[in-house]
Design a protein around this motif. Structure first.
Motif, PDB file in Angstrom:
ATOM      1  N   ASP A  20       0.835  -1.207   0.000  1.00 27.41           N
ATOM      2  CA  ASP A  20       0.000   0.000   0.000  1.00 27.41           C
ATOM      3  C   ASP A  20       0.871   1.259   0.000  1.00 27.41           C
ATOM      4  N   TYR A  21       2.160   1.055  -0.201  1.00 25.58           N
ATOM      5  CA  TYR A  21       3.162   2.125  -0.283  1.00 25.58           C
ATOM      6  C   TYR A  21       3.417   2.814   1.046  1.00 25.58           C
ATOM      7  N   SER A  22       2.925   2.261   2.138  1.00 22.27           N
ATOM      8  CA  SER A  22       3.243   2.791   3.462  1.00 22.27           C
ATOM      9  C   SER A  22       4.672   2.368   3.821  1.00 22.27           C
ATOM     10  N   ALA A  23       5.222   2.995   4.856  1.00 26.21           N
ATOM     11  CA  ALA A  23       6.572   2.646   5.301  1.00 26.21           C
ATOM     12  C   ALA A  23       6.638   1.176   5.705  1.00 26.21           C
ATOM     13  N   SER A  24       5.591   0.663   6.365  1.00 25.22           N
ATOM     14  CA  SER A  24       5.616  -0.735   6.808  1.00 25.22           C
ATOM     15  C   SER A  24       5.526  -1.694   5.617  1.00 25.22           C
ATOM     16  N   ALA A  25       4.788  -1.337   4.567  1.00 20.15           N
ATOM     17  CA  ALA A  25       4.710  -2.192   3.369  1.00 20.15           C
ATOM     18  C   ALA A  25       6.053  -2.213   2.647  1.00 20.15           C
ATOM     19  N   LYS A  26       6.712  -1.074   2.597  1.00 21.68           N
ATOM     20  CA  LYS A  26       8.036  -1.015   1.968  1.00 21.68           C
ATOM     21  C   LYS A  26       9.037  -1.861   2.751  1.00 21.68           C
ATOM     22  N   LYS A  27       8.916  -1.823   4.072  1.00 22.60           N
ATOM     23  CA  LYS A  27       9.797  -2.633   4.915  1.00 22.60           C
ATOM     24  C   LYS A  27       9.533  -4.127   4.676  1.00 22.60           C
ATOM     25  N   ALA A  28       8.270  -4.494   4.475  1.00 21.02           N
ATOM     26  CA  ALA A  28       7.922  -5.885   4.194  1.00 21.02           C
ATOM     27  C   ALA A  28       8.519  -6.322   2.854  1.00 21.02           C
ATOM     28  N   ILE A 126      -0.672 -18.136  -4.334  1.00 19.57           N
ATOM     29  CA  ILE A 126       0.432 -17.601  -3.538  1.00 19.57           C
ATOM     30  C   ILE A 126       0.857 -18.643  -2.508  1.00 19.57           C
ATOM     31  N   ASP A 127       2.159 -18.914  -2.431  1.00 19.68           N
ATOM     32  CA  ASP A 127       2.683 -19.892  -1.479  1.00 19.68           C
ATOM     33  C   ASP A 127       2.855 -19.294  -0.091  1.00 19.68           C
ATOM     34  N   THR A 128       3.205 -18.029  -0.028  1.00 17.32           N
ATOM     35  CA  THR A 128       3.296 -17.311   1.237  1.00 17.32           C
ATOM     36  C   THR A 128       3.133 -15.825   0.943  1.00 17.32           C
ATOM     37  N   ILE A 129       2.550 -15.106   1.894  1.00 11.35           N
ATOM     38  CA  ILE A 129       2.351 -13.666   1.712  1.00 11.35           C
ATOM     39  C   ILE A 129       3.098 -12.930   2.821  1.00 11.35           C
ATOM     40  N   VAL A 130       3.731 -11.834   2.452  1.00 15.21           N
ATOM     41  CA  VAL A 130       4.486 -11.005   3.383  1.00 15.21           C
ATOM     42  C   VAL A 130       3.782  -9.658   3.438  1.00 15.21           C
ATOM     43  N   MET A 131       3.581  -9.160   4.645  1.00 17.73           N
ATOM     44  CA  MET A 131       2.922  -7.863   4.775  1.00 17.73           C
ATOM     45  C   MET A 131       3.474  -7.110   5.973  1.00 17.73           C
ATOM     46  N   GLY A 132       3.312  -5.803   5.925  1.00 14.52           N
ATOM     47  CA  GLY A 132       3.772  -4.968   7.016  1.00 14.52           C
ATOM     48  C   GLY A 132       2.704  -4.868   8.085  1.00 14.52           C
ATOM     49  N   SER A 133       3.123  -4.394   9.233  1.00 10.83           N
ATOM     50  CA  SER A 133       2.204  -4.136  10.334  1.00 10.83           C
ATOM     51  C   SER A 133       2.274  -2.654  10.632  1.00 10.83           C
ATOM     52  N   ARG A 134       1.173  -1.977  10.432  1.00  7.24           N
ATOM     53  CA  ARG A 134       1.172  -0.526  10.611  1.00  7.24           C
ATOM     54  C   ARG A 134       1.243  -0.096  12.057  1.00  7.24           C
ATOM     55  N   GLY A 135       0.977  -0.997  12.960  1.00  4.57           N
ATOM     56  CA  GLY A 135       1.013  -0.627  14.368  1.00  4.57           C
ATOM     57  C   GLY A 135      -0.121   0.300  14.749  1.00  4.57           C
ATOM     58  N   LEU A 136      -1.333  -0.032  14.328  1.00  2.00           N
ATOM     59  CA  LEU A 136      -2.486   0.771  14.711  1.00  2.00           C
ATOM     60  C   LEU A 136      -2.616   0.770  16.228  1.00  2.00           C
ATOM     61  N   PRO A 158       0.847 -19.563   4.538  1.00  4.86           N
ATOM     62  CA  PRO A 158       1.589 -18.908   5.614  1.00  4.86           C
ATOM     63  C   PRO A 158       1.679 -17.399   5.391  1.00  4.86           C
ATOM     64  N   VAL A 159       1.624 -16.650   6.483  1.00  9.65           N
ATOM     65  CA  VAL A 159       1.692 -15.191   6.443  1.00  9.65           C
ATOM     66  C   VAL A 159       2.876 -14.748   7.286  1.00  9.65           C
ATOM     67  N   THR A 160       3.733 -13.906   6.698  1.00 15.92           N
ATOM     68  CA  THR A 160       4.839 -13.319   7.452  1.00 15.92           C
ATOM     69  C   THR A 160       4.509 -11.850   7.664  1.00 15.92           C
ATOM     70  N   VAL A 161       4.526 -11.415   8.907  1.00 21.61           N
ATOM     71  CA  VAL A 161       4.277 -10.018   9.240  1.00 21.61           C
ATOM     72  C   VAL A 161       5.600  -9.389   9.635  1.00 21.61           C
ATOM     73  N   VAL A 162       5.961  -8.329   8.920  1.00 20.27           N
ATOM     74  CA  VAL A 162       7.196  -7.605   9.196  1.00 20.27           C
ATOM     75  C   VAL A 162       6.825  -6.378  10.000  1.00 20.27           C
ATOM     76  N   LYS A 163       7.304  -6.318  11.234  1.00 18.31           N
ATOM     77  CA  LYS A 163       6.955  -5.199  12.102  1.00 18.31           C
ATOM     78  C   LYS A 163       7.721  -3.954  11.697  1.00 18.31           C
ATOM     79  N   GLY A 164       7.044  -2.819  11.816  1.00 19.21           N
ATOM     80  CA  GLY A 164       7.678  -1.529  11.544  1.00 19.21           C
ATOM     81  C   GLY A 164       8.548  -1.116  12.703  1.00 19.21           C
ATOM     82  N   ASP A 165       9.151   0.046  12.549  1.00 17.97           N
ATOM     83  CA  ASP A 165      10.018   0.563  13.624  1.00 17.97           C
ATOM     84  C   ASP A 165       9.199   0.966  14.827  1.00 17.97           C
TER      85      ASP A 165
END
Length: 165
Positions: A20-28, A126-136, A158-165
């Motif tokens: 979604d072009y957010s910082a967390s999506a870019k990090k993912a 899709i074998d696995t999806i990677v997504m960011g966590s916006r930290g709402l 499987p889902v991998t969530v990449v946490k933001g800063d």
């Protein structure tokens, strides 16, 4: 997923990254390119747009999403403008780097990101999806629901969530 197989067992994997072009999506995306993707994989960039003023223009793809868009078209501002998406230089740089070793395509959907991402997993195999966590914050998560939590609970891979800063 490293060392594991894919759904078809042929060694070539389809890795989805929710963008979604957010910082967390870019990090993912960055995490996926550095830690998960390997030669021969296909990277499917999944982007969900909310229904809006351009809705009538995209009626044809409202249910199924856009056709798969190769990176060469995804990087063209005029092409992406037709879909209602603005190009992002940082994302394009990461995708260009990834494209040296694997196929990169994009798929656009219109509607509720939670539902469309789960549908995309099945439709695109899709074998696995990677997504960011916006930290709402807690209140935002209660009121809006979390796309990440929904996908974690409902995606058929499987889902991998990449946490933001």
């Amino acid at each position: 997923m490293a060392g594991g197989g894919d759904r078809d067992g042929d060694g070539e994997r389809r890795i989805g990254v929710a963008m979604d072009y957010s910082a967390s999506a870019k990090k993912a995306l960055e995490w996926a390119t550095q830690n998960l993707l390997r030669r021969g994989d296909t990277l499917v960039v999944l982007h969900v747009l909310r229904h809006g003023g351009e809705e009538a223009k995209h009626t044809l793809w409202a249910k199924s999403g856009s056709p798969l868009i190769p990176l060469s078209e995804f990087r063209e501002p005029a092409v992406m403008q037709n879909y209602g998406v603005r190009c992002d230089a940082e994302v394009l740089d990461m995708l260009d780097t990834a494209a040296r070793q694997l196929e990169v395509v994009a798929k656009l959907y219109w509607g509720d990101a939670r539902e469309k991402l789960c549908e995309a997993v099945d439709e695109q195999k899709i074998d696995t999806i990677v997504m960011g966590s916006r930290g709402l914050g807690t209140m935002q998560r209660i009121l809006l629901g979390s796309v990440t939590n929904y996908v974690l609970s409902n995606a058929s891979c499987p889902v991998t969530v990449v946490k933001g800063d």
